[in-house]
Design an enzyme around this catalytic site. Structure first.
Site, PDB file in Angstrom:
ATOM      1  N   LYS A 106      -6.011 -19.766  -0.867  1.00 22.72           N
ATOM      2  CA  LYS A 106      -4.784 -18.988  -0.728  1.00 22.72           C
ATOM      3  C   LYS A 106      -3.776 -19.481  -1.771  1.00 22.72           C
ATOM      4  CE  LYS A 106      -5.525 -16.083   2.688  1.00 22.72           C
ATOM      5  NZ  LYS A 106      -5.269 -14.629   2.576  1.00 22.72           N
TER       6      LYS A 106
ATOM      7  N   ARG B 236      -5.724 -18.816  -8.655  1.00 18.57           N
ATOM      8  CA  ARG B 236      -6.432 -18.192  -7.535  1.00 18.57           C
ATOM      9  C   ARG B 236      -7.582 -17.322  -8.045  1.00 18.57           C
ATOM     10  NH1 ARG B 236      -1.847 -15.676  -3.780  1.00 18.57           N
ATOM     11  NH2 ARG B 236      -3.649 -15.238  -2.455  1.00 18.57           N
TER      12      ARG B 236
ATOM     13  N   GLN C 167      -8.621  -7.397   0.807  1.00 19.38           N
ATOM     14  CA  GLN C 167      -8.182  -7.107  -0.555  1.00 19.38           C
ATOM     15  C   GLN C 167      -9.324  -6.562  -1.400  1.00 19.38           C
ATOM     16  OE1 GLN C 167      -6.235 -10.593  -2.102  1.00 19.38           O
ATOM     17  NE2 GLN C 167      -4.541 -10.459  -0.651  1.00 19.38           N
TER      18      GLN C 167
ATOM     19  N   ARG D  73       0.824  -1.207   0.000  1.00 19.88           N
ATOM     20  CA  ARG D  73       0.000   0.000   0.000  1.00 19.88           C
ATOM     21  C   ARG D  73       0.859   1.259   0.000  1.00 19.88           C
ATOM     22  NH1 ARG D  73      -2.538  -4.291   1.910  1.00 19.88           N
ATOM     23  NH2 ARG D  73      -4.822  -4.430   1.908  1.00 19.88           N
TER      24      ARG D  73
ATOM     25  N   SER E 115     -12.952  -9.703   3.305  1.00 23.23           N
ATOM     26  CA  SER E 115     -11.750  -9.650   2.471  1.00 23.23           C
ATOM     27  C   SER E 115     -11.189  -8.242   2.461  1.00 23.23           C
ATOM     28  CB  SER E 115     -12.057 -10.089   1.036  1.00 23.23           C
ATOM     29  OG  SER E 115     -10.935  -9.861   0.195  1.00 23.23           O
TER      30      SER E 115
ATOM     31  N   ARG F 246      -4.623 -24.437   1.951  1.00 20.40           N
ATOM     32  CA  ARG F 246      -3.786 -24.560   3.144  1.00 20.40           C
ATOM     33  C   ARG F 246      -4.331 -25.566   4.154  1.00 20.40           C
ATOM     34  NH1 ARG F 246      -1.898 -18.173   3.706  1.00 20.40           N
ATOM     35  NH2 ARG F 246      -0.180 -18.378   2.197  1.00 20.40           N
TER      36      ARG F 246
ATOM     37  N   ASP G  91      -3.621 -15.308   7.795  1.00 22.06           N
ATOM     38  CA  ASP G  91      -2.355 -15.776   7.232  1.00 22.06           C
ATOM     39  C   ASP G  91      -1.514 -16.547   8.241  1.00 22.06           C
ATOM     40  OD1 ASP G  91      -2.741 -14.804   4.662  1.00 22.06           O
ATOM     41  OD2 ASP G  91      -1.947 -12.831   5.165  1.00 22.06           O
TER      42      ASP G  91
ATOM     43  N   ARG H 141       4.078 -19.753   3.192  1.00 21.38           N
ATOM     44  CA  ARG H 141       3.735 -19.920   4.601  1.00 21.38           C
ATOM     45  C   ARG H 141       3.707 -21.392   5.012  1.00 21.38           C
ATOM     46  NH1 ARG H 141       3.119 -14.759   5.803  1.00 21.38           N
ATOM     47  NH2 ARG H 141       1.890 -13.414   4.423  1.00 21.38           N
TER      48      ARG H 141
END
Length: 442
Positions: free
Chosen positions: A350, A125, A172, A29, A170, A354, A323, A400
């Protein structure tokens, strides 16, 4: 590219003081808003991982002058809101979903056309959740089947201000709509029934945007932004990334004798859910030197080895630690008793699925983990070591996942081989070296 597995095994307690790289969400950002301001902004502590560098490259392609100085600080000479230029070629986002979704929002209200591409993982995705509101604002977006990349965004001027209620929590999607609203005449509103990370709101206010946050009668957050904005350049200090700190926090909690201090970690309440959950499991995590840096709360964290106890993790806390669940699953594998998680559908889409990948990997190293539709149920060892694995554990090209199993290997009798650590470069360059300096060794 062929990579050799990397082995992680017990090497004693983690000790000393650790400084993790800058926050990835804030770094993205900072670059974007600096590029939309008129004048020079300076960014210290920018995460120099592959994802953030993809954002820098995209903003350069659209006209911003972005340079890294010899002192490690970055300077950005922006083009102003409405000033983005047509890029000469496609924008390669690599593995960065954040870059892609937020930049789609920026482009949607500019008179340019951009094609977004990415690596194999990013190209699978879903982008539909951000495409839908941007189409309502008037952008013409053509995506691949299933709403995936490659995708072409044809921006429109003037765009149409909308009021959009997020169907799924979200940050995003929220940020993409707000960024599109910067160059949209009138007031654009996003209604957020479940609070998500608020870095965009904080930074937009810092750059001088006309933005407000209120609560409606149902308690939902209503974020309103007035375009067409005139952003002012800023000096930004990026705090340490709590998502990166999570791996060292968990490592210190599970490896006997560990005692570490992590400095300058971002403690934004919309991101700090993991700390509270681990403390609720009995984790010795103490905050000190609490302060504010660039509008973001920051603190030092003192973490010591602890006897953890399994808990039921409330699903409503998921957005504040989405996350960090792979790291939490590792902590749960060494806790006393059972840990249950739910409400984690987002983890299916993701960088990998995950839930499935972590369940399979935990089983591979001898942990007792059961995969449910929207979470995992894990029965811990009570602090005892897990067996580990003589076969490489699959990371599914997910940074991750790779770091989570690297941490797990520090408390496994036979250690763990992680099949591919290269994806870690997207968010935490130097991760393995930092483990070695902390005393764990890789």
């Amino acid at each position: 590219m062929t990579t050799a597995p990397t082995r992680f095994a017990p090497r004693g307690p983690l000790t000393g003081t650790i400084s993790v790289p800058g926050d990835k969400s804030i770094s993205h950002r900072a670059l974007m808003l600096s590029a939309l301001a008129i004048g020079e902004s300076r960014i210290e502590g920018l995460l120099e991982g592959e994802d953030v560098l993809a954002t820098a490259a995209a903003m350069r392609a659209m006209g911003a002058d972005i340079e890294r100085g010899g002192d490690g600080a970055w300077t950005v000479h922006g083009v102003g809101v409405g000033g983005l230029m047509q890029p000469a070629g496609a924008l390669d986002m690599g593995n960065s979903g954040t870059s892609t979704r937020l930049l789609m929002g920026l482009v949607a209200s500019h008179a340019i056309t951009c094609t977004f591409t990415g690596d194999a993982s990013l190209s699978h995705r879903p982008m539909g959740r951000v495409i839908d509101p941007l189409r309502l604002m008037g952008a013409d977006i053509s995506a691949s089947p299933g709403g995936t990349l490659p995708a072409m965004v044809r921006g429109i001027v003037p765009a149409i201000p909308i009021e959009y209620r997020l169907p799924v929590a979200s940050a995003q999607v929220k940020s993409a709509v707000l960024l599109a609203g910067l160059n949209t005449p009138g007031i654009t509103r996003v209604i957020e029934p479940v609070a998500t990370r608020d870095h965009s709101e904080r930074m937009l206010k810092g750059f001088g945007a006309d933005i407000s946050v209120e609560r409606d009668t149902d308690g939902a957050r209503v974020i309103s932004i007035t375009g067409e904005a005139d952003l002012q350049p800023q000096d930004i200090a990026v705090p340490g990334d709590p998502s990166s700190a999570a791996f060292f926090i968990v490592a210190a909690l599970i490896v006997p004798g560990s005692d570490v201090t992590l400095t300058g970690i971002g403690m934004n309440p919309t991101r700090a859910g993991l700390i509270g959950v681990l403390q609720g499991m009995g984790g010795a995590i103490e905050m000190s030197n609490e302060r504010e840096v660039g509008g973001e709360p920051v603190a030092d964290l003192h973490v010591r080895h602890s006897a953890l106890t399994g808990i039921d993790v409330p699903p409503d806390i998921a957005p504040s630690m989405i996350d960090e669940f792979p790291a939490l699953f590792v902590a749960a594998a060494f806790a006393h008793g059972r840990t249950r998680t739910s409400g984690l559908d987002e983890l299916r889409v993701k960088e990998s699925d995950r839930l499935a990948v972590m369940a399979a990997g935990l089983a591979e190293i001898g942990a007792r983990a059961e995969e449910a539709a929207d979470g995992l149920v894990i029965d811990g060892t009570g602090g005892d070591m897990l067996p580990g694995s003589c076969h490489p554990v699959a990371s599914a090209l997910d940074h991750r996942i790779a770091m989570s199993f690297a941490v797990a290997g520090l408390h496994c009798r036979d250690g763990i081989e992680v099949d591919d650590m290269h994806p870690v470069q997207t968010s935490f360059p130097g991760f393995e070296a930092m483990l070695r300096r902390a005393g764990a060794g890789a």
